[in-house]
Design an enzyme around this catalytic site. Structure first.
Site, PDB file in Angstrom:
ATOM      1  N   ASP A  98    -104.902 -30.908  52.675  1.00  0.00           N
ATOM      2  CA  ASP A  98    -103.961 -31.176  53.653  1.00  0.00           C
ATOM      3  C   ASP A  98    -104.513 -30.692  54.852  1.00  0.00           C
ATOM      4  OD1 ASP A  98    -101.049 -31.785  54.065  1.00  0.00           O
ATOM      5  OD2 ASP A  98    -100.887 -29.858  54.272  1.00  0.00           O
ATOM      6  N   LYS A 126    -105.131 -36.196  52.948  1.00  0.00           N
ATOM      7  CA  LYS A 126    -104.286 -36.257  53.892  1.00  0.00           C
ATOM      8  C   LYS A 126    -104.881 -35.879  55.336  1.00  0.00           C
ATOM      9  CE  LYS A 126    -100.615 -33.954  52.174  1.00  0.00           C
ATOM     10  NZ  LYS A 126     -99.121 -33.522  51.913  1.00  0.00           N
ATOM     11  N   PHE A 147     -95.448 -35.415  51.682  1.00  0.00           N
ATOM     12  CA  PHE A 147     -95.496 -34.432  50.400  1.00  0.00           C
ATOM     13  C   PHE A 147     -95.271 -35.040  49.261  1.00  0.00           C
ATOM     14  CE2 PHE A 147     -94.889 -30.608  47.975  1.00  0.00           C
ATOM     15  CZ  PHE A 147     -95.442 -29.773  48.519  1.00  0.00           C
ATOM     16  N   ASP A 154     -97.166 -29.511  42.831  1.00  0.00           N
ATOM     17  CA  ASP A 154     -95.736 -28.946  42.764  1.00  0.00           C
ATOM     18  C   ASP A 154     -94.995 -28.834  44.018  1.00  0.00           C
ATOM     19  OD1 ASP A 154     -97.434 -26.792  43.550  1.00  0.00           O
ATOM     20  OD2 ASP A 154     -95.677 -25.793  43.022  1.00  0.00           O
TER      21      ASP A 154
HETATM   22  P1  IMP Z   1    -104.380 -27.140  52.849  1.00  0.00           P
HETATM   23  O1  IMP Z   1    -105.037 -25.614  52.871  1.00  0.00           O
HETATM   24  O2  IMP Z   1    -103.287 -27.378  53.869  1.00  0.00           O
HETATM   25  O3  IMP Z   1    -105.373 -28.247  52.812  1.00  0.00           O
HETATM   26  O4  IMP Z   1    -103.734 -27.089  51.437  1.00  0.00           O
HETATM   27  C1  IMP Z   1    -104.088 -27.472  50.370  1.00  0.00           C
HETATM   28  C2  IMP Z   1    -103.509 -27.185  49.208  1.00  0.00           C
HETATM   29  O5  IMP Z   1    -101.910 -27.188  49.388  1.00  0.00           O
HETATM   30  C3  IMP Z   1    -103.530 -27.950  47.999  1.00  0.00           C
HETATM   31  O6  IMP Z   1    -104.591 -27.849  47.418  1.00  0.00           O
HETATM   32  C4  IMP Z   1    -102.171 -27.975  47.329  1.00  0.00           C
HETATM   33  O7  IMP Z   1    -102.233 -27.039  46.318  1.00  0.00           O
HETATM   34  C5  IMP Z   1    -101.208 -27.591  48.567  1.00  0.00           C
HETATM   35  N1  IMP Z   1    -100.742 -28.956  48.943  1.00  0.00           N
HETATM   36  C6  IMP Z   1    -100.971 -29.760  50.187  1.00  0.00           C
HETATM   37  N2  IMP Z   1    -100.383 -30.782  50.329  1.00  0.00           N
HETATM   38  C7  IMP Z   1     -99.768 -30.916  49.082  1.00  0.00           C
HETATM   39  C8  IMP Z   1     -98.604 -31.910  48.621  1.00  0.00           C
HETATM   40  O8  IMP Z   1     -98.323 -33.065  49.141  1.00  0.00           O
HETATM   41  N3  IMP Z   1     -98.052 -31.761  47.363  1.00  0.00           N
HETATM   42  C9  IMP Z   1     -98.233 -30.606  46.786  1.00  0.00           C
HETATM   43  N4  IMP Z   1     -99.126 -29.494  46.967  1.00  0.00           N
HETATM   44  C10 IMP Z   1     -99.873 -29.831  48.488  1.00  0.00           C
END
Ligand code: IMP
Ligand code: MG
Length: 170
Positions: A98, A126, A147, A154
């Site tokens: 994300d 994403k 999301f 989850d």
């Molecule tokens: P980041 O540090 O923002 O890239 O977040 C990554 C982590 O957030 C992922 O490994 C997921 O555990 C969680 N995450 C990010 N987007 C989603 C989503 O759309 N659904 C569920 N979990 C998400």
């Protein structure tokens, strides 16, 4: 009523199986003759990692890391890796990237242990949400800013066990 009622899957279990098989084949080809270490960030990547590792017919070690990345705060390690990855070929197995904060942190943590190589496989990506410049080397599918839950992902523990991946209206 189940939360799944009325929700349309964006990827069915069959779609996911095909994506995972394709990723496994790409990894097998690139690492032919080598042993790999798959590092799975808990908890969301467990389902994907379990399927992916069984489709990759290479000698491998599977290990886990658990990092929290609360919004606006720095990442914290709850459980560190427990294998020696020095001079080994490491692949981080993410279910979704994300903002990229978690992955960026985990990459730095792994690189500090001097692996022979480091790559990242992510089932979903994403890129429009990215805050830090991290890119997976292998991606199952790129999705828009929405999301999703299911297949390990989850919303406050809801959806992890769903076989399909659904949009989640927040
Ligand atoms: P980041 O540090 O923002 O890239 O977040 C990554 C982590 O957030 C992922 O490994 C997921 O555990 C969680 N995450 C990010 N987007 C989603 C989503 O759309 N659904 C569920 N979990 C998400
Ligand atoms: Mg994750």
């Amino acid at each position: 009523m189940s939360l799944k009622a009325g929700m349309v899957p964006i990827y069915t279990a069959e779609d996911i199986d095909k994506m995972v098989s394709t990723l496994a084949k790409e990894i097998e080809k690139d690492y032919e003759g080598k042993e790999i270490v798959l590092i799975c960030p808990l908890k969301g990547s467990v389902t994907f990692a379990a399927d992916l590792c069984r489709k990759i017919k290479l000698p491998q070690i599977v290990d886990f890391i658990w990092v929290t990345s609360p919004k606006g705060e720095s990442c914290q390690v709850i459980k560190d890796i427990s294998v020696n990855i020095q001079n080994r070929h490491v692949i981080i197995v993410e279910e979704i990237i994300d903002a990229g904060r978690t992955l960026s942190f985990i990459k730095s943590r792994i690189l500090a242990s001097h692996p022979a190589s480091l790559k990242v496989v992510s089932l979903l990506d994403k890129p429009s949400r990215r805050e830090l410049p991290v890119k997976p080397d292998y991606v199952g599918a790129t999705i828009e800013d929405r999301f999703v839950i299911g297949y390990g992902m989850d919303s406050e523990e809801i959806g992890r066990n769903y076989r399909d991946i659904f949009n989640f209206a927040q």
